[in-house]
Design a protein around this motif. Structure first.
Motif, short mmCIF file in Angstrom:
data_model
loop_
_atom_site.label_atom_id
_atom_site.label_comp_id
_atom_site.label_asym_id
_atom_site.label_seq_id
_atom_site.Cartn_x
_atom_site.Cartn_y
_atom_site.Cartn_z
N HIS A 106 0.77 -1.56 -0.04
CA HIS A 106 0.26 0.58 0.42
C HIS A 106 0.83 1.10 -0.48
O HIS A 106 1.94 1.99 0.77
CB HIS A 106 -1.13 -0.19 0.81
CG HIS A 106 -1.85 0.71 1.48
ND1 HIS A 106 -2.74 1.57 0.35
CD2 HIS A 106 -2.28 2.01 2.05
CE1 HIS A 106 -3.56 2.65 0.35
NE2 HIS A 106 -3.79 2.85 1.71
N ASP A 107 0.28 2.48 -1.36
CA ASP A 107 1.39 2.88 -0.81
C ASP A 107 1.49 4.45 -0.07
O ASP A 107 0.28 4.56 0.66
CB ASP A 107 0.66 4.62 -2.55
CG ASP A 107 1.00 3.82 -4.08
OD1 ASP A 107 -0.08 3.89 -4.40
OD2 ASP A 107 2.14 2.84 -3.89
N ALA A 108 2.29 4.73 0.85
CA ALA A 108 2.39 5.13 1.61
C ALA A 108 1.53 6.84 1.63
O ALA A 108 1.01 7.59 2.61
CB ALA A 108 3.89 5.97 2.16
N GLN A 162 -8.10 2.47 -13.44
CA GLN A 162 -7.44 2.84 -12.57
C GLN A 162 -6.80 2.24 -11.14
O GLN A 162 -7.46 2.19 -9.86
CB GLN A 162 -7.92 4.56 -12.04
CG GLN A 162 -7.57 5.59 -13.31
CD GLN A 162 -8.14 6.41 -12.33
OE1 GLN A 162 -9.34 7.15 -12.12
NE2 GLN A 162 -7.32 7.56 -12.11
N ALA A 163 -5.60 1.76 -11.57
CA ALA A 163 -5.17 0.69 -10.87
C ALA A 163 -4.99 1.65 -9.11
O ALA A 163 -4.86 2.88 -8.80
CB ALA A 163 -4.49 -0.30 -10.64
N GLN A 164 -5.19 0.56 -7.89
CA GLN A 164 -4.89 1.43 -6.80
C GLN A 164 -4.55 0.46 -6.24
O GLN A 164 -3.48 -0.06 -6.04
CB GLN A 164 -6.38 2.50 -5.71
CG GLN A 164 -7.02 3.15 -6.25
CD GLN A 164 -8.59 3.58 -5.78
OE1 GLN A 164 -9.03 2.43 -5.05
NE2 GLN A 164 -9.18 4.43 -5.21
N LEU A 188 6.72 -1.60 -14.70
CA LEU A 188 6.42 -2.32 -13.54
C LEU A 188 6.08 -1.39 -12.41
O LEU A 188 6.75 -1.10 -11.35
CB LEU A 188 7.61 -3.04 -12.78
CG LEU A 188 7.79 -4.67 -13.63
CD1 LEU A 188 8.68 -5.80 -13.20
CD2 LEU A 188 6.41 -5.21 -14.15
N THR A 189 5.32 -0.87 -12.70
CA THR A 189 4.46 0.70 -11.72
C THR A 189 3.99 0.01 -10.89
O THR A 189 3.52 0.83 -9.65
CB THR A 189 4.16 1.85 -12.19
OG1 THR A 189 3.21 0.85 -13.47
CG2 THR A 189 4.83 1.49 -14.03
N ASP A 190 3.89 -1.18 -10.29
CA ASP A 190 2.88 -1.94 -9.67
C ASP A 190 2.84 -3.05 -9.31
O ASP A 190 3.73 -3.81 -10.13
CB ASP A 190 1.26 -1.18 -9.89
CG ASP A 190 0.69 -2.00 -10.50
OD1 ASP A 190 -0.96 -1.61 -10.56
OD2 ASP A 190 0.79 -2.19 -10.88
N LEU A 212 -7.37 8.50 -2.67
CA LEU A 212 -6.37 9.17 -3.59
C LEU A 212 -5.12 9.13 -2.95
O LEU A 212 -4.53 8.90 -2.19
CB LEU A 212 -6.47 10.19 -3.74
CG LEU A 212 -6.48 11.04 -2.52
CD1 LEU A 212 -6.23 12.72 -3.02
CD2 LEU A 212 -7.65 11.03 -1.65
N LYS A 213 -3.95 8.65 -4.29
CA LYS A 213 -2.39 8.76 -3.89
C LYS A 213 -2.48 10.00 -3.46
O LYS A 213 -2.92 11.38 -5.18
CB LYS A 213 -2.09 8.21 -5.37
CG LYS A 213 -0.69 8.61 -4.86
CD LYS A 213 0.40 7.33 -5.45
CE LYS A 213 0.06 7.31 -7.14
NZ LYS A 213 0.31 8.66 -8.02
N ILE A 214 -2.19 10.90 -2.87
CA ILE A 214 -1.61 12.23 -2.99
C ILE A 214 -0.26 12.60 -3.69
O ILE A 214 0.40 11.71 -3.85
CB ILE A 214 -0.69 13.10 -1.33
CG1 ILE A 214 -2.52 12.79 -0.48
CG2 ILE A 214 -0.32 14.40 -1.63
CD1 ILE A 214 -1.92 13.06 0.93
C1 LIG Z 1 1.28 1.16 -7.49
C2 LIG Z 1 0.18 2.87 -7.40
O1 LIG Z 1 -0.19 4.15 -6.91
C3 LIG Z 1 -1.32 2.22 -9.02
O2 LIG Z 1 -1.70 3.01 -9.65
C4 LIG Z 1 0.50 3.39 -8.88
O3 LIG Z 1 1.01 2.62 -10.15
C5 LIG Z 1 2.12 4.66 -8.31
O4 LIG Z 1 2.41 4.81 -9.33
P1 LIG Z 1 3.52 6.30 -8.58
O5 LIG Z 1 3.80 6.87 -10.04
O6 LIG Z 1 5.09 5.27 -8.07
O7 LIG Z 1 2.87 6.74 -8.47
#
Ligand SMILES: C[C@](O)(CO)[C@H](O)COP(=O)(O)O
Ligand SMILES: Nc1ccn([C@@H]2O[C@H](COP(=O)(O)OP(=O)(O)OP(=O)(O)O)[C@@H](O)[C@H]2O)c(=O)n1
Length: 231
Positions: A106-108, A162-164, A188-190, A212-214
């Motif tokens: 999980h992204d920080a 859209q991947a989360q 390989l971005t996820d 959301l990803k900040i």
């Molecule tokens: C893993 C991710 O959040 C899925 O959407 C996304 O690929 C991360 O991308 P980033 O460019 O490393 O933020």
């Protein structure tokens, strides 16, 4: 007595937040009384199956030691890498060494994850032969821009998501993918991309736009409204 499957959370937190243009890496921005990372750790502890948390930070991160994670799960700091995949791989390696066979990555930078989303993606992944990730069907018309930020046409969004994160997979499968492809492969971005590269098809679990990803300036204000609404 039924034993619940234990899952290790892996949080890539070694980025510098270039796009954010903030005074500190975005995972350490303050959202009310907690930093983005503190909110994210708290969010991952909303399901009892998450039993350890591995956080990949940069080697010279001066902020991590001041974090206050008020959770009962053990927190393990690992050294992140030059790419998100390298940071995740470091956390997965530590989790495997501690005996975990499943990881939830999980992204920080995603502090707004709800308990319902976390439980849904864990339920789906742990009963799936491949694993699962949170994702959103694309809701906006997509444009392609080839020059000068002008639209050269639209992209069919019928089958686009859209991947989360969280993305929940067997740790050994992810490691097998990185051993084959490396952790600096541009595609390989996820973690789902790693599984897809192995010819596998992860399950998509419908998430929420609030997860959301900040990433860009202003995203932190939206995230602040969401997390403070829970307080
Ligand atoms: C893993 C991710 O959040 C899925 O959407 C996304 O690929 C991360 O991308 P980033 O460019 O490393 O933020
Ligand atoms: N070498 C890296 C790069 C990114 N990340 C983490 O991966 C997550 C998602 O990446 P992104 O949103 O791209 O974060 P940054 O790389 O920090 O942002 P930017 O691309 O704008 O620099 C973030 O929590 C970030 O800290 C990481 O652990 N190690």
């Amino acid at each position: 007595m039924t034993t619940i499957k234990q899952v290790a959370a892996v949080i890539p937190a070694a980025g510098i937040g270039r796009r954010m243009q903030s005074e500190c890496p975005k995972q350490y921005l303050q959202l009310g009384q907690k930093t983005v990372l503190e909110w994210t750790v708290q969010a991952l502890c909303q399901d009892p199956r998450i039993s350890h948390i591995y956080i990949a930070t940069s080697n010279d991160d001066p902020y991590f030691s001041a974090q206050q994670f008020k959770v009962k799960q053990p927190i393990v700091r690992v050294q992140g890498g030059a790419t998100r995949a390298a940071s995740v791989a470091a956390g997965v390696q530590a989790a495997i060494a501690d005996g975990f066979s499943w990881v939830a990555v999980h992204d920080a930078a995603r502090p707004c994850l709800t308990a319902a989303e976390l439980t849904a993606v864990l339920d789906a992944a742990l009963s799936d032969p491949v694993g699962a990730l949170l994702a959103l069907p694309v809701a906006d018309t997509l444009k392609r821009s080839e020059a000068g930020q002008r639209s050269s046409g639209s992209v069919c969004r019928e089958q686009l998501w859209q991947a989360q994160t969280p993305q929940v997979f067997p740790a050994a499968e992810l490691q097998r993918g990185w051993q084959l492809l490396g952790t600096d492969h541009p595609d390989l971005t996820d973690e789902a991309s790693v599984m897809e590269a192995l010819g596998l098809q992860p399950q998509l679990v419908v998430g929420r736009r609030s997860n959301l990803k900040i990433t860009q300036p202003g995203d932190e204000a939206i995230a602040r409204l969401i997390v403070l609404d829970k307080e």
